[in-house]
Design a protein around this motif. Sequence first.
Motif, PDB file in Angstrom:
ATOM      1  N   PHE A   1      35.346  39.337  33.156  1.00  0.00           N
ATOM      2  CA  PHE A   1      35.404  38.322  32.034  1.00  0.00           C
ATOM      3  C   PHE A   1      34.951  36.830  32.397  1.00  0.00           C
ATOM      4  CE2 PHE A   1      37.520  42.143  30.289  1.00  0.00           C
ATOM      5  CZ  PHE A   1      37.364  42.014  28.998  1.00  0.00           C
ATOM      6  N   ALA A   2      34.305  36.825  33.522  1.00  0.00           N
ATOM      7  CA  ALA A   2      34.036  35.301  33.952  1.00  0.00           C
ATOM      8  C   ALA A   2      33.004  34.657  32.804  1.00  0.00           C
ATOM      9  CB  ALA A   2      33.512  35.422  35.287  1.00  0.00           C
ATOM     10  N   ASN A   3      32.001  35.801  32.275  1.00  0.00           N
ATOM     11  CA  ASN A   3      30.948  35.087  31.579  1.00  0.00           C
ATOM     12  C   ASN A   3      31.473  35.067  29.851  1.00  0.00           C
ATOM     13  OD1 ASN A   3      28.704  34.426  30.373  1.00  0.00           O
ATOM     14  ND2 ASN A   3      27.711  36.414  30.827  1.00  0.00           N
ATOM     15  N   PRO A   4      31.735  33.883  29.502  1.00  0.00           N
ATOM     16  CA  PRO A   4      32.121  33.837  28.001  1.00  0.00           C
ATOM     17  C   PRO A   4      31.336  34.439  27.032  1.00  0.00           C
ATOM     18  CG  PRO A   4      31.738  31.699  28.991  1.00  0.00           C
ATOM     19  CD  PRO A   4      31.372  32.369  29.981  1.00  0.00           C
ATOM     20  N   GLN A   5      29.998  34.370  27.563  1.00  0.00           N
ATOM     21  CA  GLN A   5      28.904  34.820  26.537  1.00  0.00           C
ATOM     22  C   GLN A   5      28.798  36.392  26.480  1.00  0.00           C
ATOM     23  OE1 GLN A   5      27.746  32.219  24.372  1.00  0.00           O
ATOM     24  NE2 GLN A   5      29.042  30.941  25.696  1.00  0.00           N
ATOM     25  N   SER A   6      29.616  36.829  27.309  1.00  0.00           N
ATOM     26  CA  SER A   6      29.139  38.433  27.324  1.00  0.00           C
ATOM     27  C   SER A   6      29.578  39.290  26.137  1.00  0.00           C
ATOM     28  CB  SER A   6      29.997  39.009  28.530  1.00  0.00           C
ATOM     29  OG  SER A   6      30.091  40.277  28.509  1.00  0.00           O
ATOM     30  N   LYS A   7      28.593  39.826  25.857  1.00  0.00           N
ATOM     31  CA  LYS A   7      28.605  40.854  24.534  1.00  0.00           C
ATOM     32  C   LYS A   7      29.612  42.064  24.736  1.00  0.00           C
ATOM     33  CE  LYS A   7      26.056  38.041  22.420  1.00  0.00           C
ATOM     34  NZ  LYS A   7      26.601  37.185  21.359  1.00  0.00           N
ATOM     35  N   ILE A   8      29.781  42.606  25.827  1.00  0.00           N
ATOM     36  CA  ILE A   8      30.403  43.706  26.259  1.00  0.00           C
ATOM     37  C   ILE A   8      31.945  43.317  26.526  1.00  0.00           C
ATOM     38  CG2 ILE A   8      30.737  45.642  27.518  1.00  0.00           C
ATOM     39  CD1 ILE A   8      27.780  45.709  27.938  1.00  0.00           C
ATOM     40  N   PHE A   9      31.901  42.273  27.730  1.00  0.00           N
ATOM     41  CA  PHE A   9      33.266  41.831  28.059  1.00  0.00           C
ATOM     42  C   PHE A   9      33.741  40.701  27.281  1.00  0.00           C
ATOM     43  CE2 PHE A   9      31.487  44.229  31.424  1.00  0.00           C
ATOM     44  CZ  PHE A   9      32.522  45.228  31.624  1.00  0.00           C
ATOM     45  N   ARG A  10      34.191  40.809  25.956  1.00  0.00           N
ATOM     46  CA  ARG A  10      34.398  39.635  25.063  1.00  0.00           C
ATOM     47  C   ARG A  10      35.633  38.954  25.461  1.00  0.00           C
ATOM     48  NH1 ARG A  10      32.937  41.563  19.067  1.00  0.00           N
ATOM     49  NH2 ARG A  10      33.806  39.207  18.779  1.00  0.00           N
ATOM     50  N   ARG A  11      35.519  37.664  25.598  1.00  0.00           N
ATOM     51  CA  ARG A  11      36.829  36.862  25.796  1.00  0.00           C
ATOM     52  C   ARG A  11      37.878  36.860  24.734  1.00  0.00           C
ATOM     53  NH1 ARG A  11      37.540  34.943  30.749  1.00  0.00           N
ATOM     54  NH2 ARG A  11      39.371  33.822  30.108  1.00  0.00           N
ATOM     55  N   ASP A  12      37.097  36.944  23.458  1.00  0.00           N
ATOM     56  CA  ASP A  12      38.175  36.913  22.482  1.00  0.00           C
ATOM     57  C   ASP A  12      39.298  37.995  22.435  1.00  0.00           C
ATOM     58  OD1 ASP A  12      35.962  38.539  21.922  1.00  0.00           O
ATOM     59  OD2 ASP A  12      36.104  38.091  19.669  1.00  0.00           O
ATOM     60  N   TYR A  13      38.545  39.192  22.823  1.00  0.00           N
ATOM     61  CA  TYR A  13      39.659  40.362  22.714  1.00  0.00           C
ATOM     62  C   TYR A  13      40.644  40.108  23.785  1.00  0.00           C
ATOM     63  CZ  TYR A  13      36.053  43.278  20.121  1.00  0.00           C
ATOM     64  OH  TYR A  13      35.326  43.776  19.198  1.00  0.00           O
ATOM     65  N   LEU A  14      40.103  39.655  24.949  1.00  0.00           N
ATOM     66  CA  LEU A  14      41.021  39.413  26.152  1.00  0.00           C
ATOM     67  C   LEU A  14      42.149  38.217  25.670  1.00  0.00           C
ATOM     68  CD1 LEU A  14      41.800  39.910  29.027  1.00  0.00           C
ATOM     69  CD2 LEU A  14      40.065  38.034  29.785  1.00  0.00           C
ATOM     70  N   GLU A  15      41.663  37.090  25.015  1.00  0.00           N
ATOM     71  CA  GLU A  15      42.552  36.259  24.724  1.00  0.00           C
ATOM     72  C   GLU A  15      43.430  36.466  23.594  1.00  0.00           C
ATOM     73  OE1 GLU A  15      39.541  33.101  23.598  1.00  0.00           O
ATOM     74  OE2 GLU A  15      39.255  32.673  25.783  1.00  0.00           O
TER      75      GLU A  15
END
Length: 214
Positions: A97-111
């Motif tokens: 999740f290092a890349n905030p622009q990732s479409k697959i590993f979305r940081r909003d889900y993580l947050e």
Amino acid sequence: MEFNPIDIFLHLDIYLAQLVDSYGIWVYAILFAVIFCETGLVVTPFLPGDSLLFVAGTIAATGGMELPVLIVCLMTAAILGDSCNYFIGRFIGEKLFANPQSKIFRRDYLERTHAFYARHGGKTVTMARFVPIVRTFAPFVAGVGVMPYFRFLTFSVFGTVLWVGGLTTLGYLFGNVEFIKKNLSVVLIGIVALSFMPACIEYLRARLATVGRE
């Protein structure tokens, strides 16, 4: 043959019944794989969870599957999936999740899952069983946060018993009631809507708290 995901969801009972007819006992392996991936891989939070358990219970009630075997199979899948997700988070979570622009590993889900943990602590692992998306990310975040594994496993097993046992049994007992059979698509939408309610309430609380501080 093309499959429409919305059509599959709205007619999950028909598709699952067809799988039972086509594959017999191997349908347990198919259901195992779906639940394992839905709970164990952060890239597949879109797979059916609550609705699949309910419909599987309704088909078990017609004799298509054995309820005890079904419950044990799905509980095993969910617990192993949780543990797999936990260790993925523990060892490579931050990198994914290092890349905030990732479409697959979305940081909003993580947050969103982080916020759930902040409010509910370790019991998030149990509660998350009933919240789509959060259910997939909760064990991952537990691994990232290095929650002690046996503490995590305790919450995971307890949540699994409630989630799998509860929804499959509800489907077994009520899924073939005439009214529910005729309105199953509405019931499934209702199940998903109820599942999302805790996450929506949490989001609204966070937004109101943010507005209050401004």
